[in-house]
Design a protein around this motif. Structure first.
Motif, PDB file in Angstrom:
ATOM      1  N   PHE A  56      23.503  42.702 -13.225  1.00  0.00           N
ATOM      2  CA  PHE A  56      22.673  43.908 -13.365  1.00  0.00           C
ATOM      3  C   PHE A  56      22.623  44.689 -12.050  1.00  0.00           C
ATOM      4  CE2 PHE A  56      20.909  41.688 -17.092  1.00  0.00           C
ATOM      5  CZ  PHE A  56      20.913  42.738 -17.998  1.00  0.00           C
ATOM      6  N   SER A  59      25.889  46.441 -11.670  1.00  0.00           N
ATOM      7  CA  SER A  59      26.251  47.214 -12.866  1.00  0.00           C
ATOM      8  C   SER A  59      27.585  46.752 -13.457  1.00  0.00           C
ATOM      9  CB  SER A  59      26.321  48.717 -12.535  1.00  0.00           C
ATOM     10  OG  SER A  59      25.069  49.184 -12.098  1.00  0.00           O
ATOM     11  N   SER A 110      17.371  45.259  -9.288  1.00  0.00           N
ATOM     12  CA  SER A 110      18.333  46.188  -9.907  1.00  0.00           C
ATOM     13  C   SER A 110      17.612  47.344 -10.599  1.00  0.00           C
ATOM     14  CB  SER A 110      19.202  45.436 -10.921  1.00  0.00           C
ATOM     15  OG  SER A 110      18.426  45.024 -12.030  1.00  0.00           O
ATOM     16  N   ASP A 111      18.338  48.424 -10.793  1.00  0.00           N
ATOM     17  CA  ASP A 111      17.771  49.602 -11.447  1.00  0.00           C
ATOM     18  C   ASP A 111      17.790  49.478 -12.970  1.00  0.00           C
ATOM     19  OD1 ASP A 111      17.359  50.813  -8.980  1.00  0.00           O
ATOM     20  OD2 ASP A 111      19.376  51.692  -8.967  1.00  0.00           O
ATOM     21  N   THR A 112      18.715  48.676 -13.507  1.00  0.00           N
ATOM     22  CA  THR A 112      18.868  48.584 -14.955  1.00  0.00           C
ATOM     23  C   THR A 112      18.232  47.330 -15.546  1.00  0.00           C
ATOM     24  OG1 THR A 112      21.025  47.506 -14.642  1.00  0.00           O
ATOM     25  CG2 THR A 112      21.014  49.906 -14.914  1.00  0.00           C
ATOM     26  N   GLY A 113      17.904  46.356 -14.731  1.00  0.00           N
ATOM     27  CA  GLY A 113      17.336  45.109 -15.230  1.00  0.00           C
ATOM     28  C   GLY A 113      15.849  45.219 -15.501  1.00  0.00           C
ATOM     29  N   SER A 114      15.338  44.322 -16.354  1.00  0.00           N
ATOM     30  CA  SER A 114      13.920  44.302 -16.680  1.00  0.00           C
ATOM     31  C   SER A 114      13.552  42.906 -17.165  1.00  0.00           C
ATOM     32  CB  SER A 114      13.596  45.335 -17.772  1.00  0.00           C
ATOM     33  OG  SER A 114      14.256  44.987 -18.983  1.00  0.00           O
ATOM     34  N   ASN A 117      15.321  42.048 -20.379  1.00  0.00           N
ATOM     35  CA  ASN A 117      16.672  41.525 -20.181  1.00  0.00           C
ATOM     36  C   ASN A 117      16.636  40.052 -19.792  1.00  0.00           C
ATOM     37  OD1 ASN A 117      17.223  44.660 -18.659  1.00  0.00           O
ATOM     38  ND2 ASN A 117      18.139  44.044 -20.609  1.00  0.00           N
ATOM     39  N   THR A 128      21.376  41.725 -28.670  1.00  0.00           N
ATOM     40  CA  THR A 128      21.960  42.079 -27.373  1.00  0.00           C
ATOM     41  C   THR A 128      23.427  41.683 -27.242  1.00  0.00           C
ATOM     42  OG1 THR A 128      21.192  39.979 -26.429  1.00  0.00           O
ATOM     43  CG2 THR A 128      19.720  41.871 -26.221  1.00  0.00           C
TER      44      THR A 128
END
Length: 299
Positions: A56, A59, A110-114, A117, A128
Motif C-alpha cells: 500500500f 502503491s 500510506s495514503d491508500t491504506g486503511s 484494508n 476484495t
C-alpha cells in the motif's frame, strides 16, 4: 437459482481463489505437521503483514509484495534455526510481533491504506479478490503444487528424519529452506480468502483430520487436500449467502470435519484392536493344537 452465487464476478474470482487455497494449504501443511512446525504459518502470516503494508505504501500489488517479504522472513527464520543461538520459539515470536507491528505502521503511513484494508487481509474478504490477485494466486499456487507433489519423496524424508535424509545424500538444508519458502508462498496465496491470522489453521486442521482415518502418507496427503478444498468452497458459498466472514467460516468447517472424522475413527480403531486380539487368541489356540497333532503322529 441454486447456483446464483456463480453469477457475480467477484464470487467467480473468490471461488477460484478458494479452490487453489484448499489445495495448496494442506499440501504444504502436511510437511509442517510432520516437522512439528504447525505454527510456522502463523509466524509467516504476521511477517506477510509488513509486505501488505509496504504494498500500500509503494502503491504496488499487496499480494506480490507480501510474497517477497514473507519469503524473506521464512529464509531468515530458517537461518536463525540453523546458526542462531536463540531457540526457534524466540525467533518465531520476533516474527509474530515485528511483522504485525510493521504492517500496521506501514498501512497507516500510506495514503491508500486503511483499517478496512487491514481487516480484509487479516480475516479474508470475498469482495476484495481482484483479477490481478487471481492471476498472482494461480501462479503462486502452481509453484506450491509443483514443489509439494514433485518433490514429495524428498520432502517426506527430510520431514521424518533429517539425519537419515542427510546420510542418504539428500540436500537437507536446501530442502528445509524450500519448505519454508513454499509455506511463505502458501500464506500469501491464502490471505485473500482465509486471512493471514487464520491461514495456519487451514494448513494444519485438514491434515490432522485426514490423519484420523488415513494410514499412509499418500492417503493422508490426498484426503487432506480433498478436505481443504471442500471446506474452502463450502465456507466461501456460506459466506456469500449468510454474510459471515469467509476465513472464520472455513476454519470452523475444517474443525467440524476434524471432529466428525475423529468420532468415526474411534470405533474403527477399537474394531481393529479387537480383531487383532481375536487373531492373536486364534493363533495361540492353533499352536498347541498343532503340537498335539504332531505328537499323535509320532506316537
Amino acid at each position: 437459482m441454486m447456483l446464483e452465487f456463480l453469477n457475480p464476478p467477484f464470487m467467480q474470482r473468490a471461488l477460484i481463489a478458494a479452490v487453489l487455497v484448499g489445495i495448496t494449504a494442506p499440501a504444504i501443511g502436511i510437511y509442517l505437521v510432520q516437522r512439528r512446525q504447525a505454527l510456522m504459518g502463523d509466524g509467516i502470516g504476521h511477517v506477510a503483514m509488513t509486505g501488505v503494508g509496504l504494498g500500500f505504501l509503494l502503491s504496488t500489488n499487496p499480494v506480490w509484495m507480501a510474497t517477497l517479504v514473507a519469503v524473506a522472513g521464512s529464509v531468515v527464520m530458517e537461518l536463525i534455526r540453523w546458526y542462531g543461538r536463540t531457540r526457534g520459539d524466540i525467533a518465531l515470536a520476533m516474527l509474530f510481533y515485528g511483522g504485525m507491528a510493521g504492517g500496521v505502521m506501514l498501512i497507516n503511513l500510506s495514503d491508500t491504506g486503511s483499517n478496512g484494508n487491514l481487516t480484509s487481509f487479516l480475516f479474508g474478504s470475498l469482495s476484495t479478490v481482484s483479477e490481478e490477485d487471481v492471476t498472482a494466486i494461480i501462479v503462486l499456487a502452481a509453484f506450491v503444487v509443483l514443489v509439494t507433489v514433485g518433490l514429495r519423496r524428498q520432502l517426506f524424508a527430510v520431514s521424518q528424519d533429517e539425519e537419515f535424509a542427510r546420510v542418504t545424500g539428500l540436500p537437507v538444508r536446501a530442502l528445509n529452506l524450500l519448505v519454508a519458502v513454499t509455506a511463505a508462498i502458501t500464506v500469501t496465496v491464502a490471505m485473500r480468502v482465509v486471512g493471514l491470522l487464520l491461514v495456519s489453521a487451514l494448513m494444519v486442521v485438514p491434515v490432522a483430520a485426514a490423519q484420523q482415518i488415513a494410514k499412509s502418507f499418500k492417503v493422508t496427503f490426498v484426503l487432506a487436500v480433498v478436505i481443504g478444498t471442500a471446506v474452502t468452497l463450502a465456507g466461501t458459498v456460506t459466506s456469500y449467502y449468510q454474510d459471515v466472514p469467509p476465513g472464520a467460516t472455513i476454519v470452523l468447517l475444517a474443525i467440524a470435519a476434524f471432529i466428525v472424522l475423529t468420532a468415526l475413527a474411534t470405533p474403527l480403531a477399537r474394531r481393529r484392536a479387537r480383531g487383532g486380539e481375536n487373531e492373536a487368541d486364534r493363533c495361540t489356540l492353533e499352536v498347541p493344537a498343532a503340537r498335539r497333532a504332531k505328537d499323535d503322529v509320532q506316537v
